[in-house]
Write an enzyme that holds these catalytic residues in place. Structure first.
Site, mmCIF file in Angstrom:
data_model
loop_
_atom_site.group_PDB
_atom_site.id
_atom_site.type_symbol
_atom_site.label_atom_id
_atom_site.label_comp_id
_atom_site.label_asym_id
_atom_site.label_seq_id
_atom_site.Cartn_x
_atom_site.Cartn_y
_atom_site.Cartn_z
ATOM 1 N N ASN A 58 68.131 51.931 47.909
ATOM 2 C CA ASN A 58 69.163 51.041 47.360
ATOM 3 C C ASN A 58 69.425 51.104 45.849
ATOM 4 O O ASN A 58 70.523 50.789 45.415
ATOM 5 C CB ASN A 58 68.831 49.582 47.704
ATOM 6 C CG ASN A 58 68.692 49.347 49.199
ATOM 7 O OD1 ASN A 58 67.944 48.491 49.616
ATOM 8 N ND2 ASN A 58 69.390 50.125 50.010
ATOM 9 N N CYS A 104 65.884 53.275 54.847
ATOM 10 C CA CYS A 104 65.913 52.608 53.529
ATOM 11 C C CYS A 104 64.612 52.696 52.772
ATOM 12 O O CYS A 104 64.545 52.294 51.621
ATOM 13 C CB CYS A 104 66.390 51.167 53.594
ATOM 14 S SG CYS A 104 66.323 50.319 55.100
ATOM 15 N N ARG A 132 67.024 41.246 43.322
ATOM 16 C CA ARG A 132 66.685 42.671 43.344
ATOM 17 C C ARG A 132 67.165 43.427 42.106
ATOM 18 O O ARG A 132 66.870 44.621 41.954
ATOM 19 C CB ARG A 132 67.252 43.332 44.620
ATOM 20 C CG ARG A 132 66.665 42.765 45.910
ATOM 21 C CD ARG A 132 66.918 43.687 47.096
ATOM 22 N NE ARG A 132 66.268 44.984 46.921
ATOM 23 C CZ ARG A 132 66.451 46.023 47.712
ATOM 24 N NH1 ARG A 132 67.254 45.929 48.752
ATOM 25 N NH2 ARG A 132 65.839 47.169 47.479
ATOM 26 N N ARG A 165 77.405 44.229 50.568
ATOM 27 C CA ARG A 165 76.650 44.425 49.327
ATOM 28 C C ARG A 165 77.489 45.172 48.287
ATOM 29 O O ARG A 165 77.600 44.756 47.157
ATOM 30 C CB ARG A 165 75.371 45.202 49.609
ATOM 31 C CG ARG A 165 74.427 44.506 50.567
ATOM 32 C CD ARG A 165 73.860 43.242 49.961
ATOM 33 N NE ARG A 165 72.922 42.561 50.834
ATOM 34 C CZ ARG A 165 71.617 42.846 50.900
ATOM 35 N NH1 ARG A 165 71.107 43.800 50.175
ATOM 36 N NH2 ARG A 165 70.837 42.160 51.710
ATOM 37 N N ASP A 196 73.671 52.004 56.041
ATOM 38 C CA ASP A 196 72.533 52.685 56.687
ATOM 39 C C ASP A 196 71.891 51.884 57.825
ATOM 40 O O ASP A 196 70.932 52.330 58.441
ATOM 41 C CB ASP A 196 71.475 53.111 55.646
ATOM 42 C CG ASP A 196 70.697 51.947 55.060
ATOM 43 O OD1 ASP A 196 70.821 50.804 55.521
ATOM 44 O OD2 ASP A 196 69.927 52.210 54.103
ATOM 45 N N ALA A 229 61.946 42.430 56.855
ATOM 46 C CA ALA A 229 62.724 42.299 55.615
ATOM 47 C C ALA A 229 64.127 42.870 55.797
ATOM 48 O O ALA A 229 64.940 42.867 54.869
ATOM 49 C CB ALA A 229 62.016 43.009 54.471
ATOM 50 N N HIS A 275 74.351 46.859 55.344
ATOM 51 C CA HIS A 275 74.370 48.132 54.604
ATOM 52 C C HIS A 275 74.864 49.201 55.584
ATOM 53 O O HIS A 275 74.521 49.140 56.778
ATOM 54 C CB HIS A 275 72.964 48.562 54.185
ATOM 55 C CG HIS A 275 72.483 48.025 52.877
ATOM 56 N ND1 HIS A 275 71.166 47.690 52.666
ATOM 57 C CD2 HIS A 275 73.119 47.806 51.696
ATOM 58 C CE1 HIS A 275 71.014 47.272 51.418
ATOM 59 N NE2 HIS A 275 72.181 47.333 50.808
ATOM 60 N N ASN A 291 69.368 38.667 53.930
ATOM 61 C CA ASN A 291 70.003 39.246 55.117
ATOM 62 C C ASN A 291 69.458 38.484 56.327
ATOM 63 O O ASN A 291 68.429 37.802 56.212
ATOM 64 C CB ASN A 291 69.765 40.773 55.176
ATOM 65 C CG ASN A 291 68.315 41.125 55.459
ATOM 66 O OD1 ASN A 291 67.724 40.644 56.435
ATOM 67 N ND2 ASN A 291 67.727 41.959 54.622
HETATM 68 N N1 ARG Z 1 65.493 42.928 52.131
HETATM 69 C C1 ARG Z 1 66.242 44.048 51.669
HETATM 70 C C2 ARG Z 1 67.647 43.611 51.298
HETATM 71 O O1 ARG Z 1 68.197 42.827 52.014
HETATM 72 C C3 ARG Z 1 66.282 45.113 52.713
HETATM 73 C C4 ARG Z 1 66.990 46.330 52.262
HETATM 74 C C5 ARG Z 1 67.051 47.363 53.312
HETATM 75 N N2 ARG Z 1 67.680 48.499 52.781
HETATM 76 C C6 ARG Z 1 68.671 49.161 53.374
HETATM 77 N N3 ARG Z 1 69.132 50.203 52.767
HETATM 78 N N4 ARG Z 1 69.209 48.776 54.504
HETATM 79 O O2 ARG Z 1 68.195 44.023 50.315
#
Ligand code: ARG
Length: 280
Positions: A77, A274, A101, A149, A180, A268, A178, A24
């Protein structure tokens, strides 16, 4: 009739939390280098968030993070809790979009098995759990983000599994990858959103569905992840400090902000929403 807010929270301890890859825009700094995280500081910040949930009267379940998965701390997630019956919770296991992931999900499956919580697997389409599927806990309607995503098609199966109303929302900006990151349900009739993160028809849908829709300033949403706040009880809002415009709007609407530093996790691309999974 309103359903109650969840009383349990799941968190993943940030063991081995770091930025190892960029999936991201936040994971790279201005010069295009991977962000560098202070893991010790991350543990301190994480503990303060855990403590804040306890002080709100919630019980916190902890899964130990696996250092092979540096993003595992973002435990919104990998699953989406849903009601299998009136008060029996089960989990949809995500199909993570990012290769790096994918392996995180097994840890959650194992945890659910140990607790006797049943699980359903997402097989054909990418779906990133409560990062994109956000409950209005009081009405048990699901707000369903897609575009970066989660694959829109995932919601056909999810609709059959959860058997509750679903409102699909198309995300259009990479900074809000996302749901969220740009949308938060605060109470049954109130939500906050970043207007620029959605296409026209999704914006219209939100205006129809909530009596009070609080706009989040786009700079506060990008710099402080204001949209990644969480309101676990319809009253208190946990959020990253620094969003003065948003804080004044939520106070006016009668909420109590609780500001908690998440600087290491912002690197991150995540903040408080999250870093937890509410368990109804
Ligand atoms: N580095 C993680 C990703 O890009 C961060 C996730 C953050 N989670 C969220 N629900 N926004 O997947």
């Amino acid at each position: 009739m309103k359903f109650p807010f969840p009383k349990r929270v799941l968190m993943v301890r940030p063991n081995g939390f770091r930025v190892d890859y960029a999936i991201n825009p936040y994971m790279l700094d201005a010069s295009g280098t991977l962000q560098s995280v202070d893991e010790g500081k991350a543990h301190v910040q994480w503990n303060q968030i855990k403590q804040a949930f306890i002080e709100l009267g919630m019980s916190v379940e902890v899964i130990e993070g696996d250092p092979h998965f540096p993003d595992m701390v973002f435990c919104a997630n990998q699953t989406l809790p849903f009601w299998q019956s009136e008060d029996n919770v089960a989990l949809i296991l995500s199909r993570m979009h990012a290769t790096q992931r994918k392996g995180e999900v097994r840890h959650f499956e194992q945890w659910a098995r140990e607790l006797g919580i049943s699980t359903v697997e997402m097989t054909d389409f990418d779906f990133e759990g409560a990062g994109d599927g956000i409950w209005n806990y009081e009405t048990r309607e699901l707000f369903a983000g897609f575009g970066f995503r989660t694959d829109e098609n995932a919601y056909d199966l999810i609709a059959q599994i959860i058997n509750r109303p679903i409102h699909k929302l198309r995300l259009v900006s990479e900074n809000f990858y996302h749901l969220d990151t740009c949308f938060a349900v605060l109470r049954a009739d109130t939500a906050a959103y970043v207007p620029q993160a959605f296409d026209d028809s999704s914006r219209q849908k939100l205006k129809m569905l909530f009596t009070h829709l609080i706009p989040i300033d786009i700079d506060e949403a990008i710099q402080n992840f204001a949209g990644n706040c969480v309101c676990p009880d319809g009253r208190h809002i946990l959020l990253q400090p620094g969003s003065t415009k948003f804080v004044s709007l939520i106070k006016q609407a009668g909420f109590i902000p609780i500001e908690l530093e998440t600087s290491e996790f912002l690197k991150a691309g995540g903040s408080i929403f999250c870093m937890k999974q509410l368990l109804p």
